[in-house]
Design an enzyme around this catalytic site. Structure first.
Site: not given
Length: 213
Positions: A88, A193, A195
């Site tokens: 990001c 992202h 994750e």
């Protein structure tokens, strides 16, 4: 093998750390994943992850405020060619400059600028937030096993505009084509992202941990 996630005050690293630890456990070789503010540890790491949440200038200032961290990054990533992943705003910091609340200098690793999202459709809201598809423009080891059209999770109001088409590995569409993954040499970055991107993100993280540029 040591992989460091740099803690420089940019957002909560808990979810990112958990995803990298989960991927590391599934790989052979005893991978050690650590969240750290220790510049010496980053300089010695076998792989480096730079997350980022917030404004470009604030993240650059946060990075500069960690003693020795900017030098450690230059030594490990540029001089030694260690694998690097920016996430990001961590990806955006690789640019030459960013234009969020004025003009600000970036790390200058990728010839690019970070500019505000301006979707062609005025009905599209800013920030670009939620799931969107990835379209791959080039193959890359960190993208192995990911097919066109897979979904990833985005949250951003600014985007990286690369000067060279060969540095863009994947795009997404949000009222126009945006850089979703960039890469050059031993460096790669994701606007989304990993994750938060479930199977897509976990596969990308696993690929990064196995990558030997």
């Amino acid at each position: 093998m040591l992989v460091t996630l740099i803690d420089y005050g940019s957002g909560n690293l808990h979810s990112a750390a958990k995803s990298f630890e989960k991927a590391a456990r599934a790989l052979p070789g005893g991978l050690d994943v650590r969240v750290t503010k220790d510049a010496d540890l980053v300089a010695a790491a076998d792989g480096i992850v730079l997350p980022g949440v917030g404004a470009f200038a604030d993240c650059m200032a946060g990075l500069a405020a960690v003693p020795g961290m900017a030098q450690a990054l230059e030594e490990a990533v540029i001089a030694k060619g260690r694998p690097f992943l920016g996430i990001c705003v961590g990806m955006q910091l690789m640019a030459a400059r960013g234009f969020e609340h004025g003009e600000h200098q970036g790390l200058g690793w990728i010839e690019s600028e970070v500019r505000a999202l301006e979707p062609r459709d005025p009905a599209l809201k800013i920030p670009h937030m939620g799931w969107n598809t990835l379209d791959f423009t080039q193959r890359h080891p960190v993208l192995n096993g990911l097919d066109a059209g897979v979904h990833a999770y985005f949250v951003h109001s600014y985007h990286m505009v690369a000067a060279r088409a060969q540095d863009v590995l994947a795009t997404t569409d949000y009222g126009g084509s945006l850089s979703a993954v960039i890469g050059r040499d031993n460096m790669v970055g994701t606007q989304f992202h990993p994750e938060k991107s479930q199977k897509t993100g976990l596969k990308l993280i696993t690929n990064f941990l196995e990558w030997r540029p």
